[in-house]
Design a protein around this motif. Sequence first.
Motif, PDB file in Angstrom:
ATOM      1  N   ASP A 150       6.602   4.603   3.596  1.00  0.00           N
ATOM      2  CA  ASP A 150       7.879   5.307   3.471  1.00  0.00           C
ATOM      3  C   ASP A 150       7.818   6.349   2.348  1.00  0.00           C
ATOM      4  O   ASP A 150       8.309   7.481   2.513  1.00  0.00           O
ATOM      5  CB  ASP A 150       9.009   4.315   3.191  1.00  0.00           C
ATOM      6  N   LEU A 151       7.236   5.977   1.223  1.00  0.00           N
ATOM      7  CA  LEU A 151       7.119   6.915   0.100  1.00  0.00           C
ATOM      8  C   LEU A 151       6.279   8.128   0.484  1.00  0.00           C
ATOM      9  O   LEU A 151       6.621   9.264   0.148  1.00  0.00           O
ATOM     10  CB  LEU A 151       6.501   6.210  -1.107  1.00  0.00           C
ATOM     11  N   ALA A 152       5.184   7.874   1.182  1.00  0.00           N
ATOM     12  CA  ALA A 152       4.326   8.977   1.610  1.00  0.00           C
ATOM     13  C   ALA A 152       5.058   9.898   2.584  1.00  0.00           C
ATOM     14  O   ALA A 152       5.012  11.132   2.451  1.00  0.00           O
ATOM     15  CB  ALA A 152       3.053   8.432   2.252  1.00  0.00           C
ATOM     16  N   ARG A 153       5.754   9.308   3.529  1.00  0.00           N
ATOM     17  CA  ARG A 153       6.482  10.109   4.515  1.00  0.00           C
ATOM     18  C   ARG A 153       7.566  10.942   3.851  1.00  0.00           C
ATOM     19  O   ARG A 153       7.746  12.126   4.169  1.00  0.00           O
ATOM     20  CB  ARG A 153       7.084   9.186   5.577  1.00  0.00           C
ATOM     21  N   GLU A 154       8.299  10.344   2.909  1.00  0.00           N
ATOM     22  CA  GLU A 154       9.353  11.079   2.207  1.00  0.00           C
ATOM     23  C   GLU A 154       8.792  12.250   1.402  1.00  0.00           C
ATOM     24  O   GLU A 154       9.468  13.270   1.214  1.00  0.00           O
ATOM     25  CB  GLU A 154      10.110  10.124   1.283  1.00  0.00           C
ATOM     26  N   ALA A 155       7.540  12.102   0.946  1.00  0.00           N
ATOM     27  CA  ALA A 155       6.890  13.171   0.176  1.00  0.00           C
ATOM     28  C   ALA A 155       6.171  14.168   1.075  1.00  0.00           C
ATOM     29  O   ALA A 155       5.596  15.146   0.578  1.00  0.00           O
ATOM     30  CB  ALA A 155       5.905  12.575  -0.819  1.00  0.00           C
ATOM     31  N   GLY A 156       6.178  13.927   2.389  1.00  0.00           N
ATOM     32  CA  GLY A 156       5.491  14.809   3.316  1.00  0.00           C
ATOM     33  C   GLY A 156       3.984  14.677   3.259  1.00  0.00           C
ATOM     34  O   GLY A 156       3.256  15.638   3.527  1.00  0.00           O
ATOM     35  N   LEU A 157       3.498  13.462   2.929  1.00  0.00           N
ATOM     36  CA  LEU A 157       2.069  13.230   2.767  1.00  0.00           C
ATOM     37  C   LEU A 157       1.550  12.213   3.774  1.00  0.00           C
ATOM     38  O   LEU A 157       2.282  11.311   4.198  1.00  0.00           O
ATOM     39  CB  LEU A 157       1.771  12.698   1.353  1.00  0.00           C
ATOM     40  N   GLY A 158       0.283  12.341   4.134  1.00  0.00           N
ATOM     41  CA  GLY A 158      -0.397  11.302   4.874  1.00  0.00           C
ATOM     42  C   GLY A 158      -0.962  10.292   3.886  1.00  0.00           C
ATOM     43  O   GLY A 158      -1.107  10.584   2.690  1.00  0.00           O
ATOM     44  N   LEU A 159      -1.321   9.110   4.361  1.00  0.00           N
ATOM     45  CA  LEU A 159      -1.857   8.090   3.464  1.00  0.00           C
ATOM     46  C   LEU A 159      -3.194   8.495   2.854  1.00  0.00           C
ATOM     47  O   LEU A 159      -3.590   7.962   1.818  1.00  0.00           O
ATOM     48  CB  LEU A 159      -2.004   6.752   4.200  1.00  0.00           C
ATOM     49  N   ASP A 160      -3.876   9.470   3.476  1.00  0.00           N
ATOM     50  CA  ASP A 160      -5.140   9.934   2.909  1.00  0.00           C
ATOM     51  C   ASP A 160      -4.938  10.702   1.606  1.00  0.00           C
ATOM     52  O   ASP A 160      -5.870  10.884   0.831  1.00  0.00           O
ATOM     53  CB  ASP A 160      -5.896  10.797   3.911  1.00  0.00           C
ATOM     54  N   ALA A 161      -3.698  11.130   1.335  1.00  0.00           N
ATOM     55  CA  ALA A 161      -3.387  11.840   0.093  1.00  0.00           C
ATOM     56  C   ALA A 161      -2.705  10.931  -0.925  1.00  0.00           C
ATOM     57  O   ALA A 161      -2.213  11.401  -1.946  1.00  0.00           O
ATOM     58  CB  ALA A 161      -2.495  13.041   0.380  1.00  0.00           C
ATOM     59  N   VAL A 162      -2.694   9.627  -0.640  1.00  0.00           N
ATOM     60  CA  VAL A 162      -2.048   8.654  -1.516  1.00  0.00           C
ATOM     61  C   VAL A 162      -3.103   7.760  -2.157  1.00  0.00           C
ATOM     62  O   VAL A 162      -4.032   7.299  -1.496  1.00  0.00           O
ATOM     63  CB  VAL A 162      -1.037   7.787  -0.727  1.00  0.00           C
ATOM     64  N   GLY A 163      -2.950   7.529  -3.462  1.00  0.00           N
ATOM     65  CA  GLY A 163      -3.765   6.555  -4.167  1.00  0.00           C
ATOM     66  C   GLY A 163      -2.911   5.361  -4.528  1.00  0.00           C
ATOM     67  O   GLY A 163      -1.694   5.486  -4.716  1.00  0.00           O
ATOM     68  N   TYR A 164      -3.538   4.185  -4.606  1.00  0.00           N
ATOM     69  CA  TYR A 164      -2.803   2.962  -4.958  1.00  0.00           C
ATOM     70  C   TYR A 164      -3.703   2.095  -5.817  1.00  0.00           C
ATOM     71  O   TYR A 164      -4.905   1.944  -5.541  1.00  0.00           O
ATOM     72  CB  TYR A 164      -2.384   2.201  -3.703  1.00  0.00           C
ATOM     73  N   MET A 165      -3.118   1.504  -6.862  1.00  0.00           N
ATOM     74  CA  MET A 165      -3.855   0.608  -7.745  1.00  0.00           C
ATOM     75  C   MET A 165      -3.164  -0.747  -7.739  1.00  0.00           C
ATOM     76  O   MET A 165      -1.993  -0.868  -8.113  1.00  0.00           O
ATOM     77  CB  MET A 165      -3.909   1.181  -9.159  1.00  0.00           C
TER      78      MET A 165
END
Length: 200
Positions: free
Chosen positions: A112-127
Amino acid sequence: MNELPGFSHPAEAQILARTSAEVRERARAVRMMIFDVDGILTDGSLWYGEHGEAVKPFNALDGHGLRLLREQGIRVAWVSGRKSAITARRAAELGISPVLQGIHDKITTVEDLAREAGLGLDAVGYMGDDIIDLPVLQRVGFAASVPNAPFYVSQAAHWVAGLPGGRGAVRECCDLVLAAQGRLGACFTASLSTLGGAIQ
């Protein structure tokens, strides 16, 4: 000194010389970095008094790293399985938003956070550091963990910090992402009043 071509500041080359080409490429693509809280931003200790949670130790170096990410245009969010007023207070001090607490279905929240930011999960990092984080670590473009995580969690990550959670691991992650994008050098030349004047 080990230097890599294309990076203007020596610190960038030093950091990236210790990472694989795959990790560098994954970190370079990050436009949003999301962090678990307990065990990542803290050492996982839970201190209770007679009125409930009394203390949660955060690291000042981690706080500055998060601020550097934000100031270099990378979105930052916290997603925690627990609810804590102390977490909300620390996030407010650092200007971190959104901060989502009491979240057990983390992958849906991250999507949901990625979609709201207009990003795909490939542009998201998670720790993250525990079983609840695994579905996210297995889906995002850049998955990071800490050496004190259970082995079956850390082995799902693309990169594992050298320092433990709550002891500078988040700062290592922030520095890596900034270095991979050629943005860490700008943090050295920024004015003290902009980056170092406030308590982190």
